[in-house]
Scaffold this motif. Structure first.
Motif, PDB file in Angstrom:
ATOM      1  N   ILE A  47       0.812  -1.054   0.116  1.00 18.02           N
ATOM      2  CA  ILE A  47      -0.012   0.211  -0.037  1.00 18.02           C
ATOM      3  C   ILE A  47       0.785   1.143   0.207  1.00 18.02           C
ATOM      4  CG2 ILE A  47      -0.350   0.063   2.206  1.00 18.02           C
ATOM      5  CD1 ILE A  47      -2.851   1.073  -0.221  1.00 18.02           C
ATOM      6  N   ASP A  48       1.987   1.163   0.546  1.00 12.90           N
ATOM      7  CA  ASP A  48       2.916   2.238   0.694  1.00 12.90           C
ATOM      8  C   ASP A  48       3.433   2.676  -0.896  1.00 12.90           C
ATOM      9  OD1 ASP A  48       2.742   2.100   3.295  1.00 12.90           O
ATOM     10  OD2 ASP A  48       4.865   1.400   3.641  1.00 12.90           O
ATOM     11  N   ASP A  50       1.921   1.767  -3.583  1.00 16.00           N
ATOM     12  CA  ASP A  50       0.449   2.289  -4.335  1.00 16.00           C
ATOM     13  C   ASP A  50       0.304   3.713  -3.895  1.00 16.00           C
ATOM     14  OD1 ASP A  50       0.192  -0.249  -5.288  1.00 16.00           O
ATOM     15  OD2 ASP A  50      -1.308  -0.775  -4.031  1.00 16.00           O
ATOM     16  N   CYS A  51       0.523   4.158  -2.843  1.00 15.69           N
ATOM     17  CA  CYS A  51       0.532   5.529  -2.484  1.00 15.69           C
ATOM     18  C   CYS A  51       1.294   6.412  -2.952  1.00 15.69           C
ATOM     19  CB  CYS A  51       0.042   5.800  -1.035  1.00 15.69           C
ATOM     20  SG  CYS A  51      -1.307   5.064  -0.233  1.00 15.69           S
ATOM     21  N   PHE A  52       2.720   5.941  -3.054  1.00 18.25           N
ATOM     22  CA  PHE A  52       3.709   6.657  -3.494  1.00 18.25           C
ATOM     23  C   PHE A  52       3.673   6.873  -4.902  1.00 18.25           C
ATOM     24  CE2 PHE A  52       7.818   6.828  -5.816  1.00 18.25           C
ATOM     25  CZ  PHE A  52       8.251   8.190  -5.261  1.00 18.25           C
ATOM     26  N   GLU A  53       3.234   5.787  -5.709  1.00 13.38           N
ATOM     27  CA  GLU A  53       2.799   6.015  -7.276  1.00 13.38           C
ATOM     28  C   GLU A  53       1.420   6.977  -7.265  1.00 13.38           C
ATOM     29  OE1 GLU A  53       3.516   4.209 -10.216  1.00 13.38           O
ATOM     30  OE2 GLU A  53       5.029   2.943  -9.165  1.00 13.38           O
ATOM     31  N   LEU A  54       0.556   7.007  -6.691  1.00 11.80           N
ATOM     32  CA  LEU A  54      -0.347   7.999  -6.785  1.00 11.80           C
ATOM     33  C   LEU A  54       0.119   9.339  -6.481  1.00 11.80           C
ATOM     34  CD1 LEU A  54      -3.189   6.255  -4.735  1.00 11.80           C
ATOM     35  CD2 LEU A  54      -3.323   6.770  -7.534  1.00 11.80           C
ATOM     36  N   VAL A  55       0.810   9.492  -5.553  1.00 13.12           N
ATOM     37  CA  VAL A  55       1.336  11.097  -5.309  1.00 13.12           C
ATOM     38  C   VAL A  55       2.303  11.537  -6.424  1.00 13.12           C
ATOM     39  CG1 VAL A  55       3.077  12.253  -3.848  1.00 13.12           C
ATOM     40  CG2 VAL A  55       1.181  10.896  -2.705  1.00 13.12           C
ATOM     41  N   THR A  56       3.282  10.504  -7.068  1.00 11.95           N
ATOM     42  CA  THR A  56       3.946  10.790  -8.332  1.00 11.95           C
ATOM     43  C   THR A  56       3.350  11.169  -9.538  1.00 11.95           C
ATOM     44  OG1 THR A  56       5.775   9.212  -7.149  1.00 11.95           O
ATOM     45  CG2 THR A  56       5.847   9.600  -9.560  1.00 11.95           C
ATOM     46  N   ARG A  57       2.137  10.440  -9.665  1.00  7.64           N
ATOM     47  CA  ARG A  57       1.251  10.647 -10.774  1.00  7.64           C
ATOM     48  C   ARG A  57       0.435  11.667 -10.662  1.00  7.64           C
ATOM     49  NH1 ARG A  57      -1.376   5.589 -12.382  1.00  7.64           N
ATOM     50  NH2 ARG A  57      -1.050   5.185 -10.022  1.00  7.64           N
ATOM     51  N   GLU A  58      -0.287  11.806  -9.519  1.00  7.11           N
ATOM     52  CA  GLU A  58      -1.391  12.892  -9.326  1.00  7.11           C
ATOM     53  C   GLU A  58      -1.354  14.047  -8.265  1.00  7.11           C
ATOM     54  OE1 GLU A  58      -4.996  10.688  -8.625  1.00  7.11           O
ATOM     55  OE2 GLU A  58      -4.519   9.185 -10.036  1.00  7.11           O
ATOM     56  N   GLY A  59      -0.005  13.933  -7.560  1.00 11.52           N
ATOM     57  CA  GLY A  59       0.268  14.800  -6.628  1.00 11.52           C
ATOM     58  C   GLY A  59       0.724  16.048  -7.189  1.00 11.52           C
ATOM     59  N   PRO A  60       0.933  16.927  -6.287  1.00  5.12           N
ATOM     60  CA  PRO A  60       0.853  16.963  -4.696  1.00  5.12           C
ATOM     61  C   PRO A  60      -0.773  16.847  -4.603  1.00  5.12           C
ATOM     62  CG  PRO A  60       1.718  19.100  -5.118  1.00  5.12           C
ATOM     63  CD  PRO A  60       1.602  18.410  -6.539  1.00  5.12           C
ATOM     64  N   LEU A  61      -0.803  16.234  -3.299  1.00  2.00           N
ATOM     65  CA  LEU A  61      -2.074  15.603  -2.761  1.00  2.00           C
ATOM     66  C   LEU A  61      -2.201  15.906  -1.378  1.00  2.00           C
ATOM     67  CD1 LEU A  61      -2.815  12.134  -4.717  1.00  2.00           C
ATOM     68  CD2 LEU A  61      -3.986  14.130  -5.228  1.00  2.00           C
ATOM     69  N   SER A  62      -3.414  16.304  -0.801  1.00  2.00           N
ATOM     70  CA  SER A  62      -3.695  16.431   0.669  1.00  2.00           C
ATOM     71  C   SER A  62      -3.862  14.971   1.335  1.00  2.00           C
ATOM     72  CB  SER A  62      -4.884  17.256   0.717  1.00  2.00           C
ATOM     73  OG  SER A  62      -6.098  16.490   0.749  1.00  2.00           O
ATOM     74  N   THR A  64      -6.087  13.795   3.057  1.00  2.00           N
ATOM     75  CA  THR A  64      -7.450  13.563   2.715  1.00  2.00           C
ATOM     76  C   THR A  64      -7.620  12.814   1.086  1.00  2.00           C
ATOM     77  OG1 THR A  64      -7.945  15.035   4.523  1.00  2.00           O
ATOM     78  CG2 THR A  64      -9.848  13.957   3.090  1.00  2.00           C
ATOM     79  N   ALA A  65      -7.144  13.583   0.436  1.00  2.00           N
ATOM     80  CA  ALA A  65      -7.377  13.430  -0.978  1.00  2.00           C
ATOM     81  C   ALA A  65      -6.771  12.059  -1.382  1.00  2.00           C
ATOM     82  CB  ALA A  65      -7.045  14.489  -1.814  1.00  2.00           C
ATOM     83  N   LEU A  66      -5.615  11.869  -0.885  1.00  2.00           N
ATOM     84  CA  LEU A  66      -4.700  10.726  -1.124  1.00  2.00           C
ATOM     85  C   LEU A  66      -5.529   9.630  -0.542  1.00  2.00           C
ATOM     86  CD1 LEU A  66      -2.294   9.169  -2.223  1.00  2.00           C
ATOM     87  CD2 LEU A  66      -0.966   9.904  -0.187  1.00  2.00           C
ATOM     88  N   ALA A  67      -5.928   9.680   0.795  1.00  4.63           N
ATOM     89  CA  ALA A  67      -6.642   8.546   1.416  1.00  4.63           C
ATOM     90  C   ALA A  67      -7.885   8.253   0.649  1.00  4.63           C
ATOM     91  CB  ALA A  67      -7.104   8.891   2.934  1.00  4.63           C
ATOM     92  N   ARG A  68      -8.595   9.128   0.160  1.00  2.49           N
ATOM     93  CA  ARG A  68      -9.990   8.828  -0.635  1.00  2.49           C
ATOM     94  C   ARG A  68      -9.549   8.149  -1.903  1.00  2.49           C
ATOM     95  NH1 ARG A  68     -11.402  13.952  -1.374  1.00  2.49           N
ATOM     96  NH2 ARG A  68     -12.129  14.093   0.871  1.00  2.49           N
ATOM     97  N   ARG A  69      -8.452   8.721  -2.581  1.00  2.77           N
ATOM     98  CA  ARG A  69      -7.888   8.004  -3.917  1.00  2.77           C
ATOM     99  C   ARG A  69      -7.577   6.603  -3.718  1.00  2.77           C
ATOM    100  NH1 ARG A  69      -7.758   5.833  -7.631  1.00  2.77           N
ATOM    101  NH2 ARG A  69      -6.357   6.464  -9.666  1.00  2.77           N
ATOM    102  N   ALA A  70      -6.898   6.402  -2.570  1.00  2.10           N
ATOM    103  CA  ALA A  70      -6.377   5.069  -2.256  1.00  2.10           C
ATOM    104  C   ALA A  70      -7.488   4.124  -1.541  1.00  2.10           C
ATOM    105  CB  ALA A  70      -5.239   5.210  -1.395  1.00  2.10           C
ATOM    106  N   GLY A  71      -8.523   4.734  -1.174  1.00  2.00           N
ATOM    107  CA  GLY A  71      -9.458   3.979  -0.350  1.00  2.00           C
ATOM    108  C   GLY A  71      -9.249   3.603   0.642  1.00  2.00           C
ATOM    109  N   LEU A  72      -8.339   4.434   1.567  1.00  2.00           N
ATOM    110  CA  LEU A  72      -7.902   3.981   2.956  1.00  2.00           C
ATOM    111  C   LEU A  72      -8.477   4.951   4.001  1.00  2.00           C
ATOM    112  CD1 LEU A  72      -4.104   3.875   2.567  1.00  2.00           C
ATOM    113  CD2 LEU A  72      -5.767   1.981   2.510  1.00  2.00           C
ATOM    114  N   HIS A  73      -8.811   4.535   5.167  1.00  2.00           N
ATOM    115  CA  HIS A  73      -9.321   5.403   6.232  1.00  2.00           C
ATOM    116  C   HIS A  73      -7.900   6.334   6.765  1.00  2.00           C
ATOM    117  CE1 HIS A  73     -10.189   6.416  10.610  1.00  2.00           C
ATOM    118  NE2 HIS A  73     -11.465   6.062  10.172  1.00  2.00           N
ATOM    119  N   PRO A  74      -8.484   7.619   7.039  1.00  2.00           N
ATOM    120  CA  PRO A  74      -7.276   8.557   7.304  1.00  2.00           C
ATOM    121  C   PRO A  74      -6.386   8.181   8.258  1.00  2.00           C
ATOM    122  CG  PRO A  74      -9.591   9.722   6.991  1.00  2.00           C
ATOM    123  CD  PRO A  74      -9.724   8.005   7.106  1.00  2.00           C
ATOM    124  N   ALA A  75      -6.950   7.409   9.420  1.00  2.00           N
ATOM    125  CA  ALA A  75      -5.806   7.156  10.371  1.00  2.00           C
ATOM    126  C   ALA A  75      -4.819   5.995   9.708  1.00  2.00           C
ATOM    127  CB  ALA A  75      -6.582   6.398  11.566  1.00  2.00           C
TER     128      ALA A  75
END
Length: 165
Positions: A47-48, A50-62, A64-75
């Motif tokens: 998941i780390d 995946d999230c790095f890939e999302l930030v690399t492609r779509e970032g910078p992201l908040s 909250t936006a990253l959690a939503r995009r990755a389908g993860l709980h904010p915590a």
């Protein structure tokens, strides 16, 4: 006679559709296993990566936006970002537009490590593509883009359904 009117053509299309879905699921499993190995080489959880890939492609992201995009709980996202930041993969910086907000940025150069690990797969895909013509490659690329978009919509719908439950 259209496909909708011909039961034989309908059955053939259904068979092709099922074969495509089966191949996509097999591909998903193989890519998941490969991504797990990539993550192990750089000491990141799947998941780390995946999230790095999302930030690399779509970032910078908040966050909250990253959690939503990755389908993860904010915590859960907080833990992911802590690991990525500790490993030097991302930085959390104050949002210039809203000083209370935070934006997650990918650290330049770190993506190159992943690119190196994915290079073997890239070469294999290049070899596969060499057997196809330009029109066929354009068709495959279009199919994959549209399938990816459908996957994202299905993911968003399932996440929204779960959140509403």
């Amino acid at each position: 006679m259209s496909t909708a009117d011909d039961p034989t053509l309908r059955a053939a299309r259904r068979q092709h559709g099922n074969a495509i879905l089966t191949a996509l699921r097999e591909t998903r499993v193989q890519l998941s296993l490969f991504n797990h190995q990539v993550g192990a080489h750089v000491e990141l959880r799947d998941i780390d990566v995946d999230c790095f890939e999302l930030v690399t492609r779509e970032g910078p992201l908040s966050p909250t936006a990253l959690a939503r995009r990755a389908g993860l709980h904010p915590a859960t996202m907080t833990g992911v970002l802590d690991r990525l930041e500790r490993g030097g993969w991302v930085t959390r910086e104050r949002d210039a537009a809203d000083r209370r907000g935070v934006a997650v940025h990918a650290v330049r150069g770190r993506a190159a490590e992943l690119v190196r690990l994915y290079a073997g797969l890239g070469r294999a895909v290049d070899d596969i593509c060499a057997g196809y013509g330009e029109a066929e490659l354009a068709l495959v690329a279009d199919f994959l883009r549209r399938t990816s978009r459908a996957g994202r919509l299905a993911t968003d719908a399932l996440a929204a359904n779960r959140a509403g439950a």
